[in-house]
Design a protein around this motif. Sequence first.
Motif, mmCIF file in Angstrom:
data_model
loop_
_atom_site.group_PDB
_atom_site.id
_atom_site.type_symbol
_atom_site.label_atom_id
_atom_site.label_comp_id
_atom_site.label_asym_id
_atom_site.label_seq_id
_atom_site.Cartn_x
_atom_site.Cartn_y
_atom_site.Cartn_z
ATOM 1 N N VAL A 57 50.883 -12.719 -12.603
ATOM 2 C CA VAL A 57 51.740 -12.861 -13.783
ATOM 3 C C VAL A 57 51.444 -11.742 -14.774
ATOM 4 N N PHE A 58 50.158 -11.429 -14.944
ATOM 5 C CA PHE A 58 49.791 -10.348 -15.859
ATOM 6 C C PHE A 58 50.379 -9.027 -15.388
ATOM 7 N N GLY A 59 50.326 -8.776 -14.082
ATOM 8 C CA GLY A 59 50.867 -7.535 -13.548
ATOM 9 C C GLY A 59 52.360 -7.414 -13.810
ATOM 10 N N ALA A 60 53.084 -8.519 -13.686
ATOM 11 C CA ALA A 60 54.526 -8.501 -13.939
ATOM 12 C C ALA A 60 54.819 -8.214 -15.408
ATOM 13 N N VAL A 61 54.061 -8.838 -16.309
ATOM 14 C CA VAL A 61 54.257 -8.601 -17.744
ATOM 15 C C VAL A 61 53.871 -7.168 -18.098
ATOM 16 N N LEU A 62 52.760 -6.688 -17.548
ATOM 17 C CA LEU A 62 52.322 -5.314 -17.809
ATOM 18 C C LEU A 62 53.365 -4.319 -17.329
ATOM 19 N N ASP A 63 53.909 -4.549 -16.143
ATOM 20 C CA ASP A 63 54.905 -3.634 -15.588
ATOM 21 C C ASP A 63 56.145 -3.577 -16.474
ATOM 22 N N SER A 64 56.623 -4.740 -16.916
ATOM 23 C CA SER A 64 57.805 -4.784 -17.775
ATOM 24 C C SER A 64 57.537 -4.102 -19.115
ATOM 25 N N THR A 65 56.359 -4.352 -19.673
ATOM 26 C CA THR A 65 56.004 -3.736 -20.949
ATOM 27 C C THR A 65 55.916 -2.221 -20.826
ATOM 28 N N CYS A 66 55.281 -1.757 -19.767
ATOM 29 C CA CYS A 66 55.151 -0.310 -19.561
ATOM 30 C C CYS A 66 56.508 0.347 -19.322
ATOM 31 N N ASP A 67 57.413 -0.366 -18.663
ATOM 32 C CA ASP A 67 58.768 0.169 -18.483
ATOM 33 C C ASP A 67 59.434 0.427 -19.828
ATOM 34 N N ARG A 68 59.283 -0.538 -20.756
ATOM 35 C CA ARG A 68 59.912 -0.372 -22.075
ATOM 36 C C ARG A 68 59.287 0.802 -22.825
ATOM 37 N N VAL A 69 57.975 0.963 -22.699
ATOM 38 C CA VAL A 69 57.294 2.069 -23.384
ATOM 39 C C VAL A 69 57.757 3.408 -22.829
ATOM 40 N N ALA A 70 57.820 3.523 -21.498
ATOM 41 C CA ALA A 70 58.225 4.782 -20.871
ATOM 42 C C ALA A 70 59.673 5.122 -21.208
ATOM 43 N N ASP A 71 60.561 4.126 -21.161
ATOM 44 C CA ASP A 71 61.968 4.367 -21.497
ATOM 45 C C ASP A 71 62.103 4.813 -22.957
ATOM 46 N N GLY A 72 61.392 4.126 -23.837
ATOM 47 C CA GLY A 72 61.455 4.479 -25.245
ATOM 48 C C GLY A 72 60.972 5.889 -25.494
ATOM 49 N N ALA A 73 59.904 6.296 -24.805
ATOM 50 C CA ALA A 73 59.374 7.649 -24.982
ATOM 51 C C ALA A 73 60.368 8.697 -24.498
ATOM 52 N N LEU A 74 61.049 8.427 -23.387
ATOM 53 C CA LEU A 74 62.022 9.379 -22.857
ATOM 54 C C LEU A 74 63.135 9.650 -23.874
ATOM 55 N N PHE A 75 63.741 8.581 -24.386
ATOM 56 C CA PHE A 75 64.864 8.788 -25.301
ATOM 57 C C PHE A 75 64.398 9.222 -26.691
ATOM 58 N N ALA A 76 63.181 8.847 -27.053
ATOM 59 C CA ALA A 76 62.622 9.367 -28.299
ATOM 60 C C ALA A 76 62.392 10.876 -28.179
ATOM 61 N N GLY A 77 61.890 11.307 -27.021
ATOM 62 C CA GLY A 77 61.691 12.732 -26.799
ATOM 63 C C GLY A 77 62.996 13.506 -26.818
#
Length: 218
Positions: free
Chosen positions: A81-101
Amino acid sequence: MLNVFARVHVNRVTEPLARWLVARGVAPDVVTVAGTVGSVAAALWFLPRDELFVGAAVITLFVLFDLLDGAMARARGHSTVFGAVLDSTCDRVADGALFAGLAWWCLGVGEQRVLGVAALLCLVAGQLVSYIKARAEGAGLVVEGGLVERAERLIIALVGCGLHGLGVPYALHVALWVLAVASLWTVGQRIAIVYRAAQARAVPPPAAPGPADAAPNP
């Protein structure tokens, strides 16, 4: 979302590598975090410096880690369960960084302020698309589909970014504006899907006939 045929070809590459990493004791969560850190660093280093092609190529490499960690979980035989939450959270961070960049480039060295609006719309709408699904699933509703999900957002943005870095005129303009409109449309789609799912769950099932109802009239 990647179709079934694309996933088959991708899995041919990721699954052997995933088994190799698992056999050497590497945890999927480590790959998830490494991919996110690499994506964020590349987006916020290369894009604002006007190195769009190199940035798109490096970000793409680290985004592929997102496919690898899932293959590693399957190779290990279980996920957490932690891995699933971590993966989803990291996806949001990576996406946000891309469009912020990309927005940073537009408002800085790119001198494209109007295009920066499109980048910011992509940033906000993309996060909303994912949030609506997560919030609905937390309420027990199944939400699937939409015009552009994460895979499509990344492909359109990175291809447009890379082509612009190679000198293709208006490649990034077309990519970001198309993606902004499509992402806003997907937000509306997701809300409509949630509404229909909630309405369907709210309708009580027809009551079973009782003994008196089932008995024939004399």
